[in-house]
Scaffold this motif. Structure first.
Motif, PDB file in Angstrom:
ATOM      1  N   ASP A 143       0.820  -1.222   0.000  1.00 48.39           N
ATOM      2  CA  ASP A 143       0.000   0.000   0.000  1.00 48.39           C
ATOM      3  C   ASP A 143       0.847   1.262   0.000  1.00 48.39           C
ATOM      4  O   ASP A 143       0.308   2.363  -0.201  1.00 48.39           O
ATOM      5  N   GLU A 148       1.790   8.846  -2.777  1.00 47.43           N
ATOM      6  CA  GLU A 148       0.564   8.860  -1.981  1.00 47.43           C
ATOM      7  C   GLU A 148       0.808   9.261  -0.529  1.00 47.43           C
ATOM      8  O   GLU A 148      -0.137   9.485   0.214  1.00 47.43           O
ATOM      9  N   LYS A 150       1.805   7.676   2.224  1.00 46.86           N
ATOM     10  CA  LYS A 150       1.236   6.810   3.247  1.00 46.86           C
ATOM     11  C   LYS A 150       2.370   6.197   4.072  1.00 46.86           C
ATOM     12  O   LYS A 150       3.510   6.102   3.605  1.00 46.86           O
ATOM     13  N   LYS A 168      -4.516  10.273  10.054  1.00 48.27           N
ATOM     14  CA  LYS A 168      -3.398  11.042   9.506  1.00 48.27           C
ATOM     15  C   LYS A 168      -2.505  11.532  10.645  1.00 48.27           C
ATOM     16  O   LYS A 168      -2.989  11.995  11.680  1.00 48.27           O
ATOM     17  N   PHE A 190       0.903  12.498   6.700  1.00 45.99           N
ATOM     18  CA  PHE A 190       0.905  11.161   6.103  1.00 45.99           C
ATOM     19  C   PHE A 190      -0.297  10.387   6.625  1.00 45.99           C
ATOM     20  O   PHE A 190      -0.701  10.549   7.784  1.00 45.99           O
ATOM     21  N   GLN A 191      -0.838   9.553   5.771  1.00 48.56           N
ATOM     22  CA  GLN A 191      -1.953   8.691   6.168  1.00 48.56           C
ATOM     23  C   GLN A 191      -1.438   7.317   6.550  1.00 48.56           C
ATOM     24  O   GLN A 191      -0.571   6.757   5.899  1.00 48.56           O
ATOM     25  N   ALA A 193      -1.368   3.575   6.562  1.00 45.31           N
ATOM     26  CA  ALA A 193      -1.876   2.524   5.678  1.00 45.31           C
ATOM     27  C   ALA A 193      -1.975   1.182   6.395  1.00 45.31           C
ATOM     28  O   ALA A 193      -2.795   0.343   6.023  1.00 45.31           O
TER      29      ALA A 193
END
Length: 417
Positions: A143, A148, A150, A168, A190-191, A193
């Motif tokens: 992921d 992105e 993440k 996040k 950042f998210q 994952a």
């Protein structure tokens, strides 16, 4: 086939016997000496097995996250990291995986909470060649797609700050950004994952993984800051590191896992040696009991010694009787100690949880120690050393009392019988 007379007499003295209270007391002291030596031997085996197990467990868990060998890039970066990775992979059959990375440290912010974080930019398709994760929760490493932004964070770190997959977080880089208003911190959202567990609390409470391209942009790196190498045999890492270093440009720095954690492993080895010395004193105390027991036996058997001498027994035969008696007591105690220590060491994984449940205590809190279970790794080399020390001390403790017995004068002894 009968045994020599001195061996038969020594065996009779070891078995004890007699109806006098003095005979029973000497047998009691002999039993205490035997039990003391057995206790010391068993304690040494168990303690050294636990220290071996602790070292092995922590090392294995460390090496599930850190590399067997790291190849660090020069200041201007690798010229062609992909080609270099392929060359290293084909360098030796013992090399099973090579993966690039970007390393850095940051502050992790979530709401009002701040935590230090060890950030590693990875290539998700190659990272599984060099790392082993016990558990990945809520997602997978794939992921972490480039662009992105993440991240995958440690399971314990997520629990500490109260986040879950999809939340996040903000990472703050150590180097700031110069603006007309002055230096301001460089940060990025950042998210999450996925969450990951390595089984090593230090990393589970501070590790942050992201895509290598995102990490290079975040830390303003020209490319990978190093390559991580995994071997079939971790113990060959120092030798393999020297081979790689001699075949790579001099600007590249190669280090193996034993260098990275030299202080920790040196401390464990020092503790192991000190514990061996301290617990050997238990065996030494039991050996002193052997001296006391033999002195009492010699004094009690003066008449028998005198009769044997008058029948033609040599001083050496008399000395050998009491040396054999003391040595047999020490050897029997050592055998019992080895048996008890080995059984406890190999079953420690079941014994300790039972004691913890019974007493309602936790011996190894996960927040304090690297591991939360008490491991055990009994090794033949340690047991041979312990047995050798116990047997040598047992024999040495018999020399003076047996020598005194051989010097006894028959006429002087029989005068009071």
């Amino acid at each position: 086939m009968s045994l020599p007379f001195d061996v038969e007499i020594a065996l009779r003295y070891v078995r004890g016997g007699g109806h006098r209270s003095r005979d029973r007391f000497i047998s009691f002291i002999s039993g205490l000496s035997m039990a003391g030596i057995g206790l010391g031997v068993a304690a040494l085996i168990v303690v050294l097995s636990v220290m071996n197990g602790f070292q092995k467990e922590v090392r294995d868990r460390m090496l599930s996250v850190i590399a067997h060998i790291e190849i660090l890039a020069p200041q201007d970066g690798f010229i062609d990291p992909d080609e270099l990775r392929k060359q290293i992979k084909a360098f030796d059959p013992d090399i099973v995986g090579v993966a690039p990375y970007v390393a850095g440290e940051s502050m992790l912010a979530y709401g009002d909470l701040l935590r230090p974080a060890i950030v590693r930019g990875i290539d998700p398709t190659l990272e599984t060649q060099v790392s082993t994760f016990q558990q990945v929760v809520g997602g997978k490493l794939s992921d972490l797609a480039p662009g992105e932004f993440k991240v995958v964070i440690g399971l314990d770190l997520a629990r500490q700050i109260g986040v879950q997959v999809g939340d996040k977080i903000t990472l703050i880089a150590p180097s700031g950004q110069m603006t007309p208003a002055g230096m301001i911190p460089r940060l990025r959202a950042f998210q999450i994952a996925a969450l990951v567990s390595t089984g090593h609390y230090e990393y589970d409470s501070g590790l942050v993984l992201m895509n290598i391209d995102d990490a290079a942009r975040f830390y303003r790196s020209n490319g990978p800051t190093g390559l991580r190498v995994k071997l079939k045999d971790m113990n060959s890492a120092p030798f393999m590191a020297r081979k790689l270093e001699s075949n790579l440009p001099p600007t590249v720095w190669v280090r193996d896992w034993s260098v990275q954690n030299r202080t920790w492993f040196a401390a464990v080895q020092t503790e192991k040696r000190m514990m061996f010395i301290i617990l050997t004193l238990i065996i030494a105390v039991a050996a002193f009991n052997l001296v006391s027991m033999l002195v009492m036996t010699v004094k009690d058997k003066r008449g028998e010694i005198a009769i044997l001498r008058t029948l033609g027994a040599s001083p050496f035969s008399i000395q050998r009787i009491f040396m054999l008696q003391g040595a047999l007591v020490g050897w029997i105690g050592t055998f019992l100690g080895v048996t008890a220590g080995w059984l406890i060491a190999i079953n420690l994984g079941a014994i300790v949880p039972f004691i913890e449940r019974t007493l309602g205590v936790e011996f190894l809190p996960k927040s304090i120690y690297f591991i939360s279970e008490l491991p055990s790794d009994p090794r033949l080399g340690d047991i041979v050393t312990i047995v050798s020390v116990a047997l040598v001390l047992s024999v040495l403790s018999t020399i003076y009392p047996s020598w005194r017995a051989s010097r006894a004068e028959p006429a002087e002894a029989l005068r009071y019988e």
